[in-house]
Structures are given as C-alpha cells and as structure tokens.
Design a protein around this motif. Sequence first.
Motif, PDB file in Angstrom:
ATOM      1  N   GLY A  80      -4.942   4.893   1.066  1.00  0.00           N
ATOM      2  CA  GLY A  80      -4.201   6.048   0.582  1.00  0.00           C
ATOM      3  C   GLY A  80      -2.754   5.939   0.972  1.00  0.00           C
ATOM      4  O   GLY A  80      -2.281   4.901   1.407  1.00  0.00           O
ATOM      5  N   ASP A  81      -2.077   7.017   0.809  1.00  0.00           N
ATOM      6  CA  ASP A  81      -0.657   7.033   1.119  1.00  0.00           C
ATOM      7  C   ASP A  81      -0.435   7.304   2.596  1.00  0.00           C
ATOM      8  O   ASP A  81      -0.672   8.402   3.074  1.00  0.00           O
ATOM      9  CB  ASP A  81       0.057   8.099   0.286  1.00  0.00           C
ATOM     10  N   HIS A  82      -0.021   6.266   3.286  1.00  0.00           N
ATOM     11  CA  HIS A  82       0.335   6.398   4.688  1.00  0.00           C
ATOM     12  C   HIS A  82       1.816   6.085   4.793  1.00  0.00           C
ATOM     13  O   HIS A  82       2.362   5.298   4.026  1.00  0.00           O
ATOM     14  CB  HIS A  82      -0.488   5.441   5.555  1.00  0.00           C
ATOM     15  N   ASP A  83       2.451   6.675   5.777  1.00  0.00           N
ATOM     16  CA  ASP A  83       3.882   6.434   5.901  1.00  0.00           C
ATOM     17  C   ASP A  83       4.224   5.883   7.280  1.00  0.00           C
ATOM     18  O   ASP A  83       3.384   5.792   8.164  1.00  0.00           O
ATOM     19  CB  ASP A  83       4.688   7.697   5.598  1.00  0.00           C
ATOM     20  N   ARG A  84       5.471   5.540   7.420  1.00  0.00           N
ATOM     21  CA  ARG A  84       5.946   4.930   8.668  1.00  0.00           C
ATOM     22  C   ARG A  84       5.883   5.907   9.828  1.00  0.00           C
ATOM     23  O   ARG A  84       5.739   5.498  10.970  1.00  0.00           O
ATOM     24  CB  ARG A  84       7.357   4.398   8.471  1.00  0.00           C
ATOM     25  N   GLU A  85       5.966   7.191   9.536  1.00  0.00           N
ATOM     26  CA  GLU A  85       5.871   8.191  10.594  1.00  0.00           C
ATOM     27  C   GLU A  85       4.468   8.177  11.216  1.00  0.00           C
ATOM     28  O   GLU A  85       4.314   8.304  12.427  1.00  0.00           O
ATOM     29  CB  GLU A  85       6.200   9.587  10.060  1.00  0.00           C
ATOM     30  N   GLU A  86       3.453   8.011  10.378  1.00  0.00           N
ATOM     31  CA  GLU A  86       2.078   7.890  10.896  1.00  0.00           C
ATOM     32  C   GLU A  86       1.958   6.673  11.798  1.00  0.00           C
ATOM     33  O   GLU A  86       1.288   6.704  12.822  1.00  0.00           O
ATOM     34  CB  GLU A  86       1.088   7.714   9.732  1.00  0.00           C
ATOM     35  N   LEU A  87       2.606   5.595  11.391  1.00  0.00           N
ATOM     36  CA  LEU A  87       2.583   4.368  12.183  1.00  0.00           C
ATOM     37  C   LEU A  87       3.271   4.592  13.527  1.00  0.00           C
ATOM     38  O   LEU A  87       2.752   4.179  14.567  1.00  0.00           O
ATOM     39  CB  LEU A  87       3.261   3.253  11.400  1.00  0.00           C
ATOM     40  N   THR A 132      -7.351   2.280  18.981  1.00  0.00           N
ATOM     41  CA  THR A 132      -5.993   2.610  18.550  1.00  0.00           C
ATOM     42  C   THR A 132      -5.271   1.381  18.015  1.00  0.00           C
ATOM     43  O   THR A 132      -4.567   1.462  16.997  1.00  0.00           O
ATOM     44  CB  THR A 132      -5.203   3.258  19.704  1.00  0.00           C
ATOM     45  N   VAL A 133      -5.442   0.238  18.666  1.00  0.00           N
ATOM     46  CA  VAL A 133      -4.803  -0.997  18.184  1.00  0.00           C
ATOM     47  C   VAL A 133      -5.313  -1.340  16.792  1.00  0.00           C
ATOM     48  O   VAL A 133      -4.531  -1.675  15.890  1.00  0.00           O
ATOM     49  CB  VAL A 133      -5.035  -2.169  19.168  1.00  0.00           C
ATOM     50  N   GLN A 134      -6.616  -1.259  16.575  1.00  0.00           N
ATOM     51  CA  GLN A 134      -7.166  -1.575  15.254  1.00  0.00           C
ATOM     52  C   GLN A 134      -6.701  -0.578  14.193  1.00  0.00           C
ATOM     53  O   GLN A 134      -6.399  -0.951  13.064  1.00  0.00           O
ATOM     54  CB  GLN A 134      -8.686  -1.645  15.304  1.00  0.00           C
ATOM     55  N   GLU A 135      -6.632   0.691  14.561  1.00  0.00           N
ATOM     56  CA  GLU A 135      -6.121   1.700  13.629  1.00  0.00           C
ATOM     57  C   GLU A 135      -4.659   1.420  13.305  1.00  0.00           C
ATOM     58  O   GLU A 135      -4.231   1.517  12.151  1.00  0.00           O
ATOM     59  CB  GLU A 135      -6.275   3.100  14.221  1.00  0.00           C
ATOM     60  N   LEU A 136      -3.891   1.049  14.318  1.00  0.00           N
ATOM     61  CA  LEU A 136      -2.476   0.732  14.139  1.00  0.00           C
ATOM     62  C   LEU A 136      -2.317  -0.452  13.183  1.00  0.00           C
ATOM     63  O   LEU A 136      -1.487  -0.409  12.261  1.00  0.00           O
ATOM     64  CB  LEU A 136      -1.858   0.420  15.502  1.00  0.00           C
ATOM     65  N   TYR A 144       2.548  -2.050   4.733  1.00  0.00           N
ATOM     66  CA  TYR A 144       3.468  -3.153   4.518  1.00  0.00           C
ATOM     67  C   TYR A 144       2.921  -4.349   3.728  1.00  0.00           C
ATOM     68  O   TYR A 144       3.701  -5.215   3.338  1.00  0.00           O
ATOM     69  CB  TYR A 144       4.003  -3.655   5.857  1.00  0.00           C
ATOM     70  N   CYS A 145       1.629  -4.429   3.508  1.00  0.00           N
ATOM     71  CA  CYS A 145       1.091  -5.578   2.774  1.00  0.00           C
ATOM     72  C   CYS A 145       0.960  -5.244   1.289  1.00  0.00           C
ATOM     73  O   CYS A 145       0.562  -4.139   0.924  1.00  0.00           O
ATOM     74  CB  CYS A 145      -0.282  -5.988   3.311  1.00  0.00           C
ATOM     75  N   ARG A 146       1.281  -6.222   0.470  1.00  0.00           N
ATOM     76  CA  ARG A 146       1.089  -6.051  -0.962  1.00  0.00           C
ATOM     77  C   ARG A 146      -0.398  -6.023  -1.255  1.00  0.00           C
ATOM     78  O   ARG A 146      -1.186  -6.700  -0.608  1.00  0.00           O
ATOM     79  CB  ARG A 146       1.728  -7.202  -1.724  1.00  0.00           C
ATOM     80  N   ARG A 147      -0.731  -5.241  -2.232  1.00  0.00           N
ATOM     81  CA  ARG A 147      -2.145  -5.185  -2.599  1.00  0.00           C
ATOM     82  C   ARG A 147      -2.582  -6.517  -3.181  1.00  0.00           C
ATOM     83  O   ARG A 147      -1.811  -7.214  -3.818  1.00  0.00           O
ATOM     84  CB  ARG A 147      -2.382  -4.109  -3.638  1.00  0.00           C
ATOM     85  N   ASP A 148      -3.841  -6.822  -2.966  1.00  0.00           N
ATOM     86  CA  ASP A 148      -4.437  -8.029  -3.529  1.00  0.00           C
ATOM     87  C   ASP A 148      -4.445  -7.897  -5.058  1.00  0.00           C
ATOM     88  O   ASP A 148      -4.988  -6.941  -5.600  1.00  0.00           O
ATOM     89  CB  ASP A 148      -5.864  -8.184  -2.979  1.00  0.00           C
TER      90      ASP A 148
END
Length: 154
Positions: A80-87, A132-136, A144-148
Amino acid sequence: MEIKKAYLSMIKAFPGGWDAMAAALGMSRDALENRIYERKGQSVLVETALQMQAFSGTTHFAEAVAQGSGGVFLKLPSGGDHDREELLDKFNELYAELGDLSTRFKESVADGEIDKREREGLTDAGQHIHRTVQELLTLTFQIYCRRDRAADQN
C-alpha cells in the motif's frame, strides 16, 4: 510466549472471553477449558488455535509457535501507500528498542549473573528488535524499490 499463554491471551482478547470464544468455536466452555488445560487427554488442534487467533484479531499463536521454534514471528506491513515519515517512525522505534535492550542488559549483568526473569526480558527485547528491523526493511523496500514488472503484468 508459551502456547498455553497464547491461548489464554487470545481468549482474553476476544470480546466476551471464555464463553464467547467457546460459542464461536462451536463448543461448550468446559470443552474449551479441557482442551486448553489438556484435561482428559484433550488438546487444542492447530486448526482450532488458528481459528482462535483469527477470532481474537491477534497473532499470539503464531508468535508462540515461532518463539518455541527458536524464531520470531513477524507480521509484515501490508502493501500500500507508505511514506518516508512511516519509515522515520520505524527507525525511531528501533532506536528506542535498542535503548531498552541496553538498559535491560546493564541491569541484568550488574550482579554478574543473568537469572531466568532477566533472560526472558532480554530475549523479549531482542525479539522486538528483530521484528522492528524486518518491518523497517519491508517498508524501505515498499517505498524505494520498483515494482516487479512481472507482477504489474498480472
């Protein structure tokens, strides 16, 4: 989390508790208690535990199985739509958890020995960090990754 504790947590999380969970599973409270407490040779089937987990809206059973297997259960953020603030929030959560682990470690080794309670606390803190690391990482890749391209064609 032990399996039995997971069952009890799922029952507690379900509105109406024991009676409501038993009814939702199509059994009496006594039947459910017999399975949870393994009376009369009874036990909870995996399918029943998964249904309890779904009914309770938790992941307690999955967490208990993962921990009992020497691993960590991780419910990944959905696409879904996640943003840099969530990161950024996830990075801040990780920093806080590392601080908690550091504090627990310092307190646990102050007497030169780690007891059972301290070991459980350190293990729990470590498992939170793993999650948390895996969620991150999942959020990072989703942002940041292009969709397949093959996935886009389907």
